[in-house]
Design a protein around this motif. Structure first.
Motif, PDB file in Angstrom:
ATOM      1  N   ASN A 225     -37.618  46.941 -96.401  1.00  9.31           N
ATOM      2  CA  ASN A 225     -38.257  47.782 -97.406  1.00  9.31           C
ATOM      3  C   ASN A 225     -39.102  46.974 -98.379  1.00  9.31           C
ATOM      4  OD1 ASN A 225     -37.167  50.068 -96.288  1.00  9.31           O
ATOM      5  ND2 ASN A 225     -35.493  50.254 -97.745  1.00  9.31           N
ATOM      6  N   GLY A 226     -38.686  45.740 -98.660  1.00  5.07           N
ATOM      7  CA  GLY A 226     -39.524  44.874 -99.478  1.00  5.07           C
ATOM      8  C   GLY A 226     -40.840  44.582 -98.797  1.00  5.07           C
ATOM      9  N   LEU A 227     -40.774  44.299 -97.501  1.00  3.93           N
ATOM     10  CA  LEU A 227     -41.999  44.060 -96.735  1.00  3.93           C
ATOM     11  C   LEU A 227     -42.856  45.313 -96.653  1.00  3.93           C
ATOM     12  CD1 LEU A 227     -40.557  41.875 -93.826  1.00  3.93           C
ATOM     13  CD2 LEU A 227     -41.932  41.099 -95.769  1.00  3.93           C
ATOM     14  N   LEU A 228     -42.206  46.473 -96.600  1.00  7.53           N
ATOM     15  CA  LEU A 228     -42.937  47.744 -96.602  1.00  7.53           C
ATOM     16  C   LEU A 228     -43.737  47.894 -97.895  1.00  7.53           C
ATOM     17  CD1 LEU A 228     -43.523  50.684 -95.643  1.00  7.53           C
ATOM     18  CD2 LEU A 228     -41.330  51.317 -96.674  1.00  7.53           C
TER      19      LEU A 228
ATOM     20  N   GLY B  23     -46.748  45.814 -98.032  1.00  3.19           N
ATOM     21  CA  GLY B  23     -47.802  46.160 -97.088  1.00  3.19           C
ATOM     22  C   GLY B  23     -47.737  45.457 -95.754  1.00  3.19           C
ATOM     23  N   PHE B  24     -46.601  44.810 -95.440  1.00  5.47           N
ATOM     24  CA  PHE B  24     -46.487  44.082 -94.175  1.00  5.47           C
ATOM     25  C   PHE B  24     -45.843  44.906 -93.063  1.00  5.47           C
ATOM     26  CE2 PHE B  24     -46.492  40.640 -97.381  1.00  5.47           C
ATOM     27  CZ  PHE B  24     -47.609  39.935 -96.929  1.00  5.47           C
ATOM     28  N   VAL B  25     -45.203  46.007 -93.432  1.00  8.57           N
ATOM     29  CA  VAL B  25     -44.526  46.866 -92.452  1.00  8.57           C
ATOM     30  C   VAL B  25     -45.023  48.294 -92.635  1.00  8.57           C
ATOM     31  CG1 VAL B  25     -42.302  47.787 -91.691  1.00  8.57           C
ATOM     32  CG2 VAL B  25     -42.480  45.390 -92.380  1.00  8.57           C
ATOM     33  N   GLU B  26     -45.287  48.970 -91.541  1.00 12.20           N
ATOM     34  CA  GLU B  26     -45.768  50.360 -91.582  1.00 12.20           C
ATOM     35  C   GLU B  26     -44.598  51.309 -91.838  1.00 12.20           C
ATOM     36  OE1 GLU B  26     -46.767  54.269 -89.973  1.00 12.20           O
ATOM     37  OE2 GLU B  26     -45.381  52.857 -89.024  1.00 12.20           O
ATOM     38  N   GLY B  27     -44.894  52.424 -92.485  1.00 15.28           N
ATOM     39  CA  GLY B  27     -43.856  53.335 -92.952  1.00 15.28           C
ATOM     40  C   GLY B  27     -42.895  53.814 -91.893  1.00 15.28           C
ATOM     41  N   LYS B  28     -43.412  54.370 -90.795  1.00 22.79           N
ATOM     42  CA  LYS B  28     -42.531  54.918 -89.776  1.00 22.79           C
ATOM     43  C   LYS B  28     -41.716  53.828 -89.094  1.00 22.79           C
ATOM     44  CE  LYS B  28     -45.000  59.198 -88.769  1.00 22.79           C
ATOM     45  NZ  LYS B  28     -45.738  59.994 -87.766  1.00 22.79           N
ATOM     46  N   ALA B  29     -42.261  52.622 -89.019  1.00 25.24           N
ATOM     47  CA  ALA B  29     -41.512  51.509 -88.430  1.00 25.24           C
ATOM     48  C   ALA B  29     -40.318  51.146 -89.310  1.00 25.24           C
ATOM     49  CB  ALA B  29     -42.432  50.300 -88.254  1.00 25.24           C
ATOM     50  N   ALA B  30     -40.507  51.200 -90.630  1.00 24.36           N
ATOM     51  CA  ALA B  30     -39.417  50.902 -91.561  1.00 24.36           C
ATOM     52  C   ALA B  30     -38.385  52.021 -91.591  1.00 24.36           C
ATOM     53  CB  ALA B  30     -39.975  50.666 -92.964  1.00 24.36           C
ATOM     54  N   ALA B  31     -38.804  53.233 -91.285  1.00 30.63           N
ATOM     55  CA  ALA B  31     -37.898  54.385 -91.350  1.00 30.63           C
ATOM     56  C   ALA B  31     -36.693  54.208 -90.436  1.00 30.63           C
ATOM     57  CB  ALA B  31     -38.654  55.659 -90.966  1.00 30.63           C
TER      58      ALA B  31
ATOM     59  N   GLY C  91     -35.542  57.002 -95.142  1.00 27.34           N
ATOM     60  CA  GLY C  91     -35.899  57.061 -93.728  1.00 27.34           C
ATOM     61  C   GLY C  91     -36.442  58.417 -93.327  1.00 27.34           C
ATOM     62  N   ILE C  92     -35.765  59.479 -93.740  1.00 24.57           N
ATOM     63  CA  ILE C  92     -36.237  60.832 -93.423  1.00 24.57           C
ATOM     64  C   ILE C  92     -37.565  61.111 -94.118  1.00 24.57           C
ATOM     65  CG2 ILE C  92     -35.729  63.285 -93.714  1.00 24.57           C
ATOM     66  CD1 ILE C  92     -32.729  62.496 -93.441  1.00 24.57           C
ATOM     67  N   GLY C  93     -37.684  60.652 -95.360  1.00 24.11           N
ATOM     68  CA  GLY C  93     -38.931  60.858 -96.107  1.00 24.11           C
ATOM     69  C   GLY C  93     -40.119  60.187 -95.448  1.00 24.11           C
ATOM     70  N   LEU C  94     -39.906  58.988 -94.930  1.00 22.92           N
ATOM     71  CA  LEU C  94     -40.992  58.279 -94.264  1.00 22.92           C
ATOM     72  C   LEU C  94     -41.408  58.981 -92.978  1.00 22.92           C
ATOM     73  CD1 LEU C  94     -39.782  54.589 -94.758  1.00 22.92           C
ATOM     74  CD2 LEU C  94     -41.865  55.585 -95.716  1.00 22.92           C
ATOM     75  N   LEU C  95     -40.430  59.439 -92.201  1.00 26.14           N
ATOM     76  CA  LEU C  95     -40.742  60.104 -90.941  1.00 26.14           C
ATOM     77  C   LEU C  95     -41.400  61.460 -91.161  1.00 26.14           C
ATOM     78  CD1 LEU C  95     -37.563  59.309 -88.817  1.00 26.14           C
ATOM     79  CD2 LEU C  95     -39.836  58.300 -88.582  1.00 26.14           C
TER      80      LEU C  95
ATOM     81  N   SER D  60     -50.553  56.585-102.546  1.00 30.12           N
ATOM     82  CA  SER D  60     -50.828  55.336-101.843  1.00 30.12           C
ATOM     83  C   SER D  60     -49.630  54.405-101.809  1.00 30.12           C
ATOM     84  CB  SER D  60     -52.009  54.616-102.495  1.00 30.12           C
ATOM     85  OG  SER D  60     -51.679  54.190-103.803  1.00 30.12           O
ATOM     86  N   THR D  61     -48.547  54.772-102.510  1.00 33.53           N
ATOM     87  CA  THR D  61     -47.336  53.969-102.447  1.00 33.53           C
ATOM     88  C   THR D  61     -46.916  53.839-100.992  1.00 33.53           C
ATOM     89  OG1 THR D  61     -46.654  54.827-104.573  1.00 33.53           O
ATOM     90  CG2 THR D  61     -44.956  53.810-103.220  1.00 33.53           C
ATOM     91  N   PRO D  62     -46.583  52.614-100.521  1.00 38.04           N
ATOM     92  CA  PRO D  62     -46.251  52.441 -99.108  1.00 38.04           C
ATOM     93  C   PRO D  62     -45.153  53.377 -98.613  1.00 38.04           C
ATOM     94  CG  PRO D  62     -46.540  50.314-100.159  1.00 38.04           C
ATOM     95  CD  PRO D  62     -46.629  51.354-101.247  1.00 38.04           C
ATOM     96  N   TYR D  63     -44.243  53.820 -99.481  1.00 38.29           N
ATOM     97  CA  TYR D  63     -43.169  54.703 -99.034  1.00 38.29           C
ATOM     98  C   TYR D  63     -43.699  56.051 -98.588  1.00 38.29           C
ATOM     99  CZ  TYR D  63     -38.972  52.095-100.137  1.00 38.29           C
ATOM    100  OH  TYR D  63     -37.951  51.187-100.128  1.00 38.29           O
ATOM    101  N   THR D  64     -44.921  56.410 -98.982  1.00 35.95           N
ATOM    102  CA  THR D  64     -45.454  57.715 -98.562  1.00 35.95           C
ATOM    103  C   THR D  64     -46.402  57.596 -97.401  1.00 35.95           C
ATOM    104  OG1 THR D  64     -47.316  57.610-100.108  1.00 35.95           O
ATOM    105  CG2 THR D  64     -45.270  58.583-100.925  1.00 35.95           C
ATOM    106  N   ARG D  65     -46.747  56.378 -97.031  1.00 36.01           N
ATOM    107  CA  ARG D  65     -47.704  56.205 -95.945  1.00 36.01           C
ATOM    108  C   ARG D  65     -46.988  56.224 -94.614  1.00 36.01           C
ATOM    109  NH1 ARG D  65     -50.682  51.007 -97.089  1.00 36.01           N
ATOM    110  NH2 ARG D  65     -50.541  51.173 -99.325  1.00 36.01           N
TER     111      ARG D  65
END
Length: 219
Positions: free
Chosen positions: A16-19, A22-30, A75-79, A213-218
């Protein structure tokens, strides 16, 4: 068993820190959030059912749900590409609860190191509240770096040391953790980035990052 969960909390905080950075994409982190969130719900449930009324075990297990619900929520929010305000305001609840668990560790459980670690988590979840609940976008990089560091200092390393029976529950450990925490928060201050403003006399607005634009919403 709780130490296994703590170790993997380090893993999901790392992701989540990497998310946030900007180093990890949202759905991948989910996916990692769902894995660890599920673990952090199953584990305390098992510990409570097998505690045989032991109050200390129940208290410790109860705190684990705060993490499990957070990671499942994220996780659910990202997906589902949900707005972040829900998990942001839940993070405020977690931050306040963490202060209570810190007090319990310092007093009832006589565990000063984890009393300090719960303070770390109170600060981190407060940052999540400000960033995700109140949309304070300037905190994105700062929160990302704090998350990344806390992944190791409060979870992965203590969890591993607990697994091998080498975690030192001493006042010196608590002091060292406290110093590291203060230094971390101060050293990372330059990563705070104020929102860009429209230049004086300009007819067109300067580009400003929207709350979404927060990474958690992308995704």
């Amino acid at each position: 068993m709780a130490s296994v969960g703590l170790f993997y909390v380090g893993a999901v905080l790392f992701v989540n820190g990497l998310l946030l950075l900007g180093f990890v994409e949202g759905k991948a982190a989910a996916i990692m959030n769902l894995f660890v969130g599920t673990l952090q719900v199953v584990t305390p449930t098992y510990l409570i059912f097998t505690a045989n009324g032991d109050q200390d075990t129940i208290i410790l297990a109860g705190g684990l749900y705060l993490f499990g619900f957070t990671y499942l929520y994220v996780g659910i929010g990202l997906l589902a590409d949900l707005d972040t305000t829900g998990v942001g305001w839940f993070s405020l609840f977690v931050a306040i609860a963490a202060l209570g668990f810190s007090f319990v560790n310092f007093t009832m459980l006589d565990d000063a190191p984890f009393g300090v670690i719960w303070l770390y988590w109170a600060v981190l979840w407060t940052l999540f509240f400000l960033l995700l609940g109140l949309k304070r976008e300037a905190l994105t990089r700062y929160t990302g770096w704090v998350t990344l560091i806390e992944a190791w200092v409060t979870a992965a390393i203590p969890g591993f040391l607990l697994l091998i029976g080498a975690w030192p529950t001493t006042g010196m450990t608590a002091l060292v953790l406290g110093v590291i925490g203060v230094v971390m928060l101060l050293v990372l201050l330059p990563t705070l980035r104020p929102p860009r403003r429209q230049a004086a006399g300009s007819d067109s607005p300067a580009p400003v990052e929207s709350p979404d634009s927060t990474p958690y919403t992308r995704t």
